[in-house]
Design an enzyme around this catalytic site. Structure first.
Site, PDB file in Angstrom:
ATOM      1  N   ASP A 196       7.283  26.213 -34.278  1.00  0.00           N
ATOM      2  CA  ASP A 196       6.661  27.339 -34.977  1.00  0.00           C
ATOM      3  C   ASP A 196       5.693  28.052 -34.048  1.00  0.00           C
ATOM      4  O   ASP A 196       4.565  27.605 -33.834  1.00  0.00           O
ATOM      5  CB  ASP A 196       5.938  26.821 -36.226  1.00  0.00           C
ATOM      6  CG  ASP A 196       5.178  27.922 -36.959  1.00  0.00           C
ATOM      7  OD1 ASP A 196       5.375  29.109 -36.634  1.00  0.00           O
ATOM      8  OD2 ASP A 196       4.387  27.588 -37.867  1.00  0.00           O
ATOM      9  N   GLU A 241      -8.940  24.056  -5.450  1.00  0.00           N
ATOM     10  CA  GLU A 241      -9.985  23.033  -5.475  1.00  0.00           C
ATOM     11  C   GLU A 241     -10.502  22.988  -6.917  1.00  0.00           C
ATOM     12  O   GLU A 241     -11.194  23.908  -7.353  1.00  0.00           O
ATOM     13  CB  GLU A 241     -11.113  23.399  -4.515  1.00  0.00           C
ATOM     14  CG  GLU A 241     -10.661  23.652  -3.081  1.00  0.00           C
ATOM     15  CD  GLU A 241     -11.758  24.267  -2.227  1.00  0.00           C
ATOM     16  OE1 GLU A 241     -12.943  24.206  -2.646  1.00  0.00           O
ATOM     17  OE2 GLU A 241     -11.437  24.805  -1.157  1.00  0.00           O
ATOM     18  N   GLU A 279     -12.789  21.565  -9.778  1.00  0.00           N
ATOM     19  CA  GLU A 279     -14.033  20.824 -10.011  1.00  0.00           C
ATOM     20  C   GLU A 279     -14.186  20.502 -11.496  1.00  0.00           C
ATOM     21  O   GLU A 279     -13.729  21.261 -12.355  1.00  0.00           O
ATOM     22  CB  GLU A 279     -15.227  21.650  -9.521  1.00  0.00           C
ATOM     23  CG  GLU A 279     -15.195  21.910  -8.022  1.00  0.00           C
ATOM     24  CD  GLU A 279     -16.279  22.856  -7.548  1.00  0.00           C
ATOM     25  OE1 GLU A 279     -16.473  22.959  -6.318  1.00  0.00           O
ATOM     26  OE2 GLU A 279     -16.934  23.506  -8.395  1.00  0.00           O
ATOM     27  N   GLU A 335     -19.021  16.146  -5.910  1.00  0.00           N
ATOM     28  CA  GLU A 335     -19.489  17.503  -5.652  1.00  0.00           C
ATOM     29  C   GLU A 335     -21.016  17.568  -5.691  1.00  0.00           C
ATOM     30  O   GLU A 335     -21.696  16.554  -5.744  1.00  0.00           O
ATOM     31  CB  GLU A 335     -18.862  18.484  -6.655  1.00  0.00           C
ATOM     32  CG  GLU A 335     -17.733  19.338  -6.073  1.00  0.00           C
ATOM     33  CD  GLU A 335     -18.202  20.260  -4.964  1.00  0.00           C
ATOM     34  OE1 GLU A 335     -19.404  20.578  -4.905  1.00  0.00           O
ATOM     35  OE2 GLU A 335     -17.365  20.678  -4.145  1.00  0.00           O
ATOM     36  N   GLU A 343     -14.525  16.769  -7.413  1.00  0.00           N
ATOM     37  CA  GLU A 343     -13.525  17.765  -7.025  1.00  0.00           C
ATOM     38  C   GLU A 343     -12.261  17.070  -6.555  1.00  0.00           C
ATOM     39  O   GLU A 343     -12.311  16.050  -5.849  1.00  0.00           O
ATOM     40  CB  GLU A 343     -14.070  18.646  -5.900  1.00  0.00           C
ATOM     41  CG  GLU A 343     -13.053  19.653  -5.352  1.00  0.00           C
ATOM     42  CD  GLU A 343     -13.629  20.534  -4.254  1.00  0.00           C
ATOM     43  OE1 GLU A 343     -14.671  21.162  -4.527  1.00  0.00           O
ATOM     44  OE2 GLU A 343     -13.058  20.565  -3.143  1.00  0.00           O
ATOM     45  N   HIS A 376     -11.775  27.232  -6.800  1.00  0.00           N
ATOM     46  CA  HIS A 376     -11.515  28.085  -5.648  1.00  0.00           C
ATOM     47  C   HIS A 376     -10.020  28.090  -5.368  1.00  0.00           C
ATOM     48  O   HIS A 376      -9.398  27.029  -5.245  1.00  0.00           O
ATOM     49  CB  HIS A 376     -12.286  27.588  -4.428  1.00  0.00           C
ATOM     50  CG  HIS A 376     -13.765  27.532  -4.644  1.00  0.00           C
ATOM     51  ND1 HIS A 376     -14.603  26.738  -3.882  1.00  0.00           N
ATOM     52  CD2 HIS A 376     -14.563  28.155  -5.549  1.00  0.00           C
ATOM     53  CE1 HIS A 376     -15.849  26.892  -4.294  1.00  0.00           C
ATOM     54  NE2 HIS A 376     -15.846  27.742  -5.316  1.00  0.00           N
ATOM     55  N   ARG A 403     -20.070  31.427   2.460  1.00  0.00           N
ATOM     56  CA  ARG A 403     -19.454  31.134   1.174  1.00  0.00           C
ATOM     57  C   ARG A 403     -20.106  31.882   0.015  1.00  0.00           C
ATOM     58  O   ARG A 403     -19.843  31.564  -1.137  1.00  0.00           O
ATOM     59  CB  ARG A 403     -19.506  29.618   0.910  1.00  0.00           C
ATOM     60  CG  ARG A 403     -18.683  28.833   1.919  1.00  0.00           C
ATOM     61  CD  ARG A 403     -18.903  27.331   1.813  1.00  0.00           C
ATOM     62  NE  ARG A 403     -18.191  26.628   2.867  1.00  0.00           N
ATOM     63  CZ  ARG A 403     -16.968  26.120   2.752  1.00  0.00           C
ATOM     64  NH1 ARG A 403     -16.321  26.245   1.618  1.00  0.00           N
ATOM     65  NH2 ARG A 403     -16.390  25.495   3.754  1.00  0.00           N
ATOM     66  N   GLU A 424      -9.337  32.909   0.237  1.00  0.00           N
ATOM     67  CA  GLU A 424      -9.856  32.054  -0.836  1.00  0.00           C
ATOM     68  C   GLU A 424     -10.646  32.910  -1.820  1.00  0.00           C
ATOM     69  O   GLU A 424     -11.661  33.508  -1.446  1.00  0.00           O
ATOM     70  CB  GLU A 424     -10.754  30.961  -0.249  1.00  0.00           C
ATOM     71  CG  GLU A 424     -11.464  30.106  -1.300  1.00  0.00           C
ATOM     72  CD  GLU A 424     -12.572  29.253  -0.699  1.00  0.00           C
ATOM     73  OE1 GLU A 424     -13.204  28.497  -1.478  1.00  0.00           O
ATOM     74  OE2 GLU A 424     -12.824  29.353   0.516  1.00  0.00           O
ATOM     75  N   ARG A 445     -13.147  32.866  -4.791  1.00  0.00           N
ATOM     76  CA  ARG A 445     -14.106  31.843  -5.203  1.00  0.00           C
ATOM     77  C   ARG A 445     -14.621  32.009  -6.634  1.00  0.00           C
ATOM     78  O   ARG A 445     -15.383  31.189  -7.117  1.00  0.00           O
ATOM     79  CB  ARG A 445     -15.290  31.836  -4.225  1.00  0.00           C
ATOM     80  CG  ARG A 445     -14.876  31.466  -2.815  1.00  0.00           C
ATOM     81  CD  ARG A 445     -16.046  31.517  -1.840  1.00  0.00           C
ATOM     82  NE  ARG A 445     -17.149  30.655  -2.217  1.00  0.00           N
ATOM     83  CZ  ARG A 445     -17.206  29.354  -1.997  1.00  0.00           C
ATOM     84  NH1 ARG A 445     -16.190  28.740  -1.384  1.00  0.00           N
ATOM     85  NH2 ARG A 445     -18.251  28.644  -2.362  1.00  0.00           N
TER      86      ARG A 445
END
Length: 393
Positions: A63, A141, A143, A198, A205, A254, A325, A342, A344
């Site tokens: 359904d 990655e 977390e 982490e 992670e 990430h 970063r 990447e 983030r």
């Protein structure tokens, strides 16, 4: 915590007969036919192994009107069409309760794909990329937090340790649970790159090796189920909420991504600026141009925006970098086949099928429109003056 070992060969060209034989050899008693709703929540219909052949034929009806974001009551009938390459066996339970899993695509009773199926959305976007000669490779990655259970067995927000980044036992009290999770994932055919504690207390992670985007999305939804299941067996509660604790770092997802053309990394050009091709620069530009819209999918909760605040390495500005970063998009230093970008901003509460589809769509739009990627920002954005931020757009 020990897991059973199962024979799981390469299923990239699996037939229904192969899956039936594999289930029989490994004494699979039940089978989960798994999919996600629009929010990325795992759903499943469980059948006994005696109904396996019917399931493989795509004859299991459900359904759809009861699934979040699918259809209205008057359009409720839907079918589960298993993807045979996704057959896996959960590495727990005795031989009387052994459970397998198949991830399914959603189709209408006439066999046409249901356009609201999140997995189907990603499939369609990958087809659009293929028309341009590209295939998408992604690695993530993921977390998450591990919390203690309260006296009544309900989840608490009390972390199981006070560890921080890359800590070891006895500060990191999650080693055994994390190893149990990785062991379970590897028994199911996952390619785990690394696992570690982490930054925040009780935060961990797990990194998945790069694979095609559909495989990555399948692995993410299964990883969330496995993490919660194994954590519960250790008396813990796993949470993928982006920011469960005030004044501590939140959980991100990430997402590393690259495009391949004829099996070669289309982001690499040794003669290009920073070793990047025009395709890479324009893909980055597409991610930046659509960054705010992407958040509606990659950061779907109110809680998601409690993570995107100053001081916790979460991106707040639309920018890219080759080094630091703090920007939204980072280009890791590897070149050649490892060239990638990447993003983030995504967090682990997202629906990975929709998130990867949206990222790919944004990147392809940047390529199609030949958007300017701006200059990279290799200083800490949080320390830039307002004038410097305006100059760098």
């Amino acid at each position: 915590m020990r897991h059973a070992r199962f024979l799981v060969p390469d299923l990239s060209a699996a037939t229904a007969k192969d899956v039936v034989e594999l289930a029989e050899v490994n004494d699979v008693r039940f089978l989960r036919l798994q999919f996600t709703d629009i929010l990325g929540v795992n759903k499943n219909v469980e059948i006994p192994a005696t109904r396996l052949e019917k399931a493989l034929a795509g004859d299991i009806l459900f359904d759809g009107s009861s699934i979040e974001g699918f259809v209205r009551t008057v359009e409720s009938d839907m079918l589960l069409r298993p993807d045979l390459t996704t057959f896996r066996i959960f590495p727990w339970g005795d031989s009387q309760q052994r459970v397998g899993r198949l991830i399914c695509d959603i189709v209408h009773p006439d066999g046409t794909p249901f356009p609201g199926d999140p997995r189907g959305v990603l499939r369609r976007q990958l087809s659009l990329a293929a028309e341009r000669g590209f295939t998408m490779q992604t690695g993530v990655e993921v977390e998450f937090f591990l919390f203690k259970q309260g006296a009544d067995g309900r989840p608490s927000t009390e972390t199981h340790d006070v560890g921080s980044y890359f800590d070891l036992t006895p500060v990191d009290l999650g080693e055994d649970a994390r190893r149990g999770i990785v062991d379970a994932l590897e028994q199911m055919g996952f390619a785990v790159e690394a696992a570690h504690h982490e930054i925040a207390p009780g935060q961990h992670e797990i990194d998945l090796r790069s694979a095609d985007a559909l495989r990555t999305a399948d692995d993410i939804v299964t990883l969330r189920f496995v993490v919660r299941n194994v954590a519960q067996r250790f008396g813990l509660h796993a949470s993928f909420m982006p920011k469960p604790l005030f004044a501590h770092a939140g959980s991100g997802m990430h997402t590393h991504q690259s495009l391949l053309r004829d099996g070669t990394n289309a982001f690499h050009d040794p003669t290009g600026d920073f070793g990047l091709s025009d395709v890479a620069h324009r893909y980055i530009a597409g991610l930046l141009a659509h960054a705010r819209a992407l958040c509606a999918i990659t950061n779907p909760l109110v809680n998601s925006y409690k993570r995107l605040v100053p001081g916790f390495e979460a991106p707040m500005h639309v920018s890219w970098s080759l080094k630091n970063r703090s920007p939204l998009v980072r280009v890791p230093s590897r070149r050649g086949s490892g060239t990638r970008v990447e993003l983030r901003s995504p967090d682990p509460s997202t629906n990975p099928y929709l998130a990867l589809a949206a990222m790919l769509a944004a990147g392809l739009d940047g390529i199609d429109q030949q958007v300017d990627a701006r200059e990279p920002v290799d200083s800490n954005i949080a320390e830039l003056s307002h004038r410097e931020q305006r100059r760098l757009r």
